[in-house]
Design an enzyme around this catalytic site. Structure first.
Site, PDB file in Angstrom:
ATOM      1  N   SER A 183       0.821  -1.227   0.000  1.00 17.74           N
ATOM      2  CA  SER A 183       0.000   0.000   0.000  1.00 17.74           C
ATOM      3  C   SER A 183       0.841   1.258   0.000  1.00 17.74           C
ATOM      4  CB  SER A 183      -0.866   0.075   1.250  1.00 17.74           C
ATOM      5  OG  SER A 183      -1.810  -0.911   1.255  1.00 17.74           O
ATOM      6  N   ALA A 216      -1.975   0.401  10.190  1.00 19.60           N
ATOM      7  CA  ALA A 216      -1.259  -0.881  10.241  1.00 19.60           C
ATOM      8  C   ALA A 216      -1.312  -1.631   8.894  1.00 19.60           C
ATOM      9  CB  ALA A 216      -1.881  -1.756  11.327  1.00 19.60           C
ATOM     10  N   PRO A 217      -0.235  -2.312   8.491  1.00 17.19           N
ATOM     11  CA  PRO A 217       1.025  -2.488   9.241  1.00 17.19           C
ATOM     12  C   PRO A 217       2.000  -1.318   9.096  1.00 17.19           C
ATOM     13  CG  PRO A 217       1.089  -3.746   7.200  1.00 17.19           C
ATOM     14  CD  PRO A 217      -0.288  -3.147   7.274  1.00 17.19           C
ATOM     15  N   GLY A 218       1.699  -0.359   8.199  1.00 19.11           N
ATOM     16  CA  GLY A 218       2.555   0.838   8.246  1.00 19.11           C
ATOM     17  C   GLY A 218       3.145   1.301   6.914  1.00 19.11           C
ATOM     18  N   ASP A 235      -4.489   2.732  14.852  1.00 19.10           N
ATOM     19  CA  ASP A 235      -5.013   1.455  14.347  1.00 19.10           C
ATOM     20  C   ASP A 235      -5.067   0.482  15.508  1.00 19.10           C
ATOM     21  OD1 ASP A 235      -5.409  -1.052  12.846  1.00 19.10           O
ATOM     22  OD2 ASP A 235      -4.791   0.107  11.096  1.00 19.10           O
ATOM     23  N   ASP A 271      -6.403   5.422   5.301  1.00 22.31           N
ATOM     24  CA  ASP A 271      -6.550   4.296   4.375  1.00 22.31           C
ATOM     25  C   ASP A 271      -7.486   3.245   4.982  1.00 22.31           C
ATOM     26  OD1 ASP A 271      -6.035   2.727   2.133  1.00 22.31           O
ATOM     27  OD2 ASP A 271      -4.172   1.888   2.917  1.00 22.31           O
ATOM     28  N   LYS A 300     -13.210   4.426  -0.684  1.00 19.12           N
ATOM     29  CA  LYS A 300     -13.665   3.194  -1.348  1.00 19.12           C
ATOM     30  C   LYS A 300     -14.832   3.559  -2.254  1.00 19.12           C
ATOM     31  CE  LYS A 300     -10.663   1.275   0.941  1.00 19.12           C
ATOM     32  NZ  LYS A 300      -9.393   0.944   0.300  1.00 19.12           N
TER      33      LYS A 300
HETATM   34  N1  SAM Z   1      -2.217   2.089   4.927  1.00 22.74           N
HETATM   35  C1  SAM Z   1      -1.862   0.822   5.531  1.00 22.74           C
HETATM   36  C2  SAM Z   1      -0.503   0.426   5.053  1.00 22.74           C
HETATM   37  O1  SAM Z   1       0.020   1.084   4.140  1.00 22.74           O
HETATM   38  O2  SAM Z   1       0.085  -0.513   5.602  1.00 22.74           O
HETATM   39  C3  SAM Z   1      -2.886  -0.255   5.216  1.00 22.74           C
HETATM   40  C4  SAM Z   1      -4.222   0.025   5.839  1.00 22.74           C
HETATM   41  S1  SAM Z   1      -5.342  -1.289   5.700  1.00 22.74           S
HETATM   42  C5  SAM Z   1      -5.925  -1.162   4.085  1.00 22.74           C
HETATM   43  C6  SAM Z   1      -6.686  -0.720   6.652  1.00 22.74           C
HETATM   44  C7  SAM Z   1      -6.406  -0.632   8.146  1.00 22.74           C
HETATM   45  O3  SAM Z   1      -7.483   0.082   8.747  1.00 22.74           O
HETATM   46  C8  SAM Z   1      -6.359  -1.982   8.864  1.00 22.74           C
HETATM   47  O4  SAM Z   1      -5.112  -2.107   9.501  1.00 22.74           O
HETATM   48  C9  SAM Z   1      -7.487  -1.912   9.894  1.00 22.74           C
HETATM   49  O5  SAM Z   1      -7.109  -2.472  11.141  1.00 22.74           O
HETATM   50  C10 SAM Z   1      -7.678  -0.415  10.031  1.00 22.74           C
HETATM   51  N2  SAM Z   1      -9.023   0.018  10.476  1.00 22.74           N
HETATM   52  C11 SAM Z   1     -10.245  -0.416  10.069  1.00 22.74           C
HETATM   53  N3  SAM Z   1     -11.204   0.284  10.695  1.00 22.74           N
HETATM   54  C12 SAM Z   1     -10.568   1.174  11.526  1.00 22.74           C
HETATM   55  C13 SAM Z   1     -11.028   2.190  12.396  1.00 22.74           C
HETATM   56  N4  SAM Z   1     -12.323   2.438  12.579  1.00 22.74           N
HETATM   57  N5  SAM Z   1     -10.088   2.909  13.050  1.00 22.74           N
HETATM   58  C14 SAM Z   1      -8.766   2.690  12.869  1.00 22.74           C
HETATM   59  N6  SAM Z   1      -8.291   1.745  12.033  1.00 22.74           N
HETATM   60  C15 SAM Z   1      -9.182   1.003  11.352  1.00 22.74           C
END
Ligand code: SAM
Length: 351
Positions: A183, A216-218, A235, A271, A300
């Site tokens: 990502s 996460a994961p970052g 996260d 994200d 999305k």
């Molecule tokens: N941008 C990240 C990366 O580059 O590694 C990937 C993000 S991943 C697509 C989406 C993340 O959103 C997941 O880790 C999930 O745990 C988190 N997530 C989902 N709903 C959330 C919320 N309400 N608050 C915070 N984090 C949330």
């Protein structure tokens, strides 16, 4: 020259048609869009001779959401052999161009054709230079030849400062090995798209602060840390340990939709996979409450009416911010690294 030809991600031809029809209606350029599902391209056929030129002149390519590339021109049928002579003849009425790109569509057939294009480019360039149709001049229009097959090409032109920055609009970025997820390239591509390179040092400067929602994961946090920006990563999931050792990251296990920083930050990035209306309301709140100066937010796409729905949400955010007396520039693009999503960029203007 009255057809506008547009590349897109396969499966988004309908969105390009809807977007171009909307823009043409606003600019009062008569014509109609057409496309085949899965073809990775669409056309807007103008009914007036100068229609495509006017559409391009009055639209900044960077402001378009779904098109990856564009050019105005016409299709040319090519013979089995001596394609160059036929092309030169077809280009007789085209202006002298300052650069040349040979492109294919983002389909399996396109991939197969790219080898042919690589071989064809050198002799074609030589012939165009010799015929005086091509000169080295960055200010002159770019000649864009999109091969649909070895026998059919769309010969188009676009102003050199008003088209995609990469051939076919495909960002070729190298995946940084240390980044915790793929990502990461989405955020890097967003910066390339929304921030002029010469402004990176000022707008993505060491010592700035950022909040990464759904971090996460970052992968996105990694991009920020790579520019020595201090990040609050929000996260409930775990962050990559390597990032935590950097000393630039504070991990907050919290809900991204209710989290608020104690002090305003320079950047908010998000994200989280969520309904687009909820994400749009959240980005409006961050800018509207002055919690950040700039934001990159992944939206999305809804299942249906994807262009109309994105447009509606962006208009609503814009109107909401205007009501609060905020001046904010809002951009939105389906980036190459985006799938069923688009990326929004918001920037507060003025103090
Ligand atoms: N941008 C990240 C990366 O580059 O590694 C990937 C993000 S991943 C697509 C989406 C993340 O959103 C997941 O880790 C999930 O745990 C988190 N997530 C989902 N709903 C959330 C919320 N309400 N608050 C915070 N984090 C949330």
């Amino acid at each position: 020259m009255n057809t506008l030809f547009l590349h897109c991600r396969p499966g988004f031809e309908g969105e390009v048609c809807a977007e171009m029809a909307d823009i043409a209606a606003q600019l009062e350029v008569p014509g109609y869009p057409k496309s085949k599902p899965g073809s990775a391209c669409a056309e807007f056929v103008c009914s007036e001779a100068e229609g495509a030129e006017r559409l391009m002149r009055q639209t900044r390519f960077n402001r378009l959401i779904f098109p990856r590339q564009w050019a105005r021109g016409a299709f040319v049928s090519l013979p089995e052999s001596d394609r160059i002579s036929v092309l030169l003849e077809a280009l007789a009425d085209y202006p002298v161009c300052g650069s040349l790109w040979l492109e294919v569509l983002d389909t399996n057939e396109g991939k197969e054709l790219s080898t042919f294009c690589k071989k064809f480019e050198a002799p074609l360039r030589k012939a165009l230079l010799k015929a005086g149709k091509l000169v080295e001049d960055a200010k002159k229009p770019r000649l864009l030849l999109t091969f649909k097959s070895g026998r059919e090409v769309f010969a188009g032109i676009a102003e050199a400062d008003n088209l995609a920055m990469w051939p076919m609009g495909i960002a070729r970025l190298k995946f940084p090995r240390e980044a915790p997820s793929r990502s990461t390239l989405k955020l890097e591509e967003a910066w390339h798209h929304f921030i002029p390179r010469e402004q990176w040092d000022q707008r993505l400067a060491p010592g700035m602060t950022a909040v990464d929602l759904g971090a996460a994961p970052g992968g996105w946090t990694w991009q920020l840390v790579n520019r020595e920006i201090r990040v609050t990563a929000v996260d409930n999931g775990p962050m990559a340990e390597s990032l935590m050792y950097s000393g630039f990251v504070v991990h907050q296990r919290a809900d991204g939709f209710t989290f608020r920083p104690r002090h305003p930050v320079h950047w908010m990035v998000c994200d989280i996979v969520e309904k687009p209306a909820r994400t749009a309301a959240m980005m409006e709140a961050w800018l509207g409450e002055g919690l950040c100066r700039e934001a990159v937010v992944n939206l999305k796409l809804p299942m249906k009416q994807r262009y109309a729905e994105v447009r509606r949400l962006l208009d609503r955010v814009e109107a909401g911010l205007a009501e609060r007396g905020m001046k904010v520039s809002i951009g939105c693009k389906q980036l190459y690294h985006d799938r069923e999503e688009v990326t929004c960029h918001l920037r507060r203007l003025g103090k």
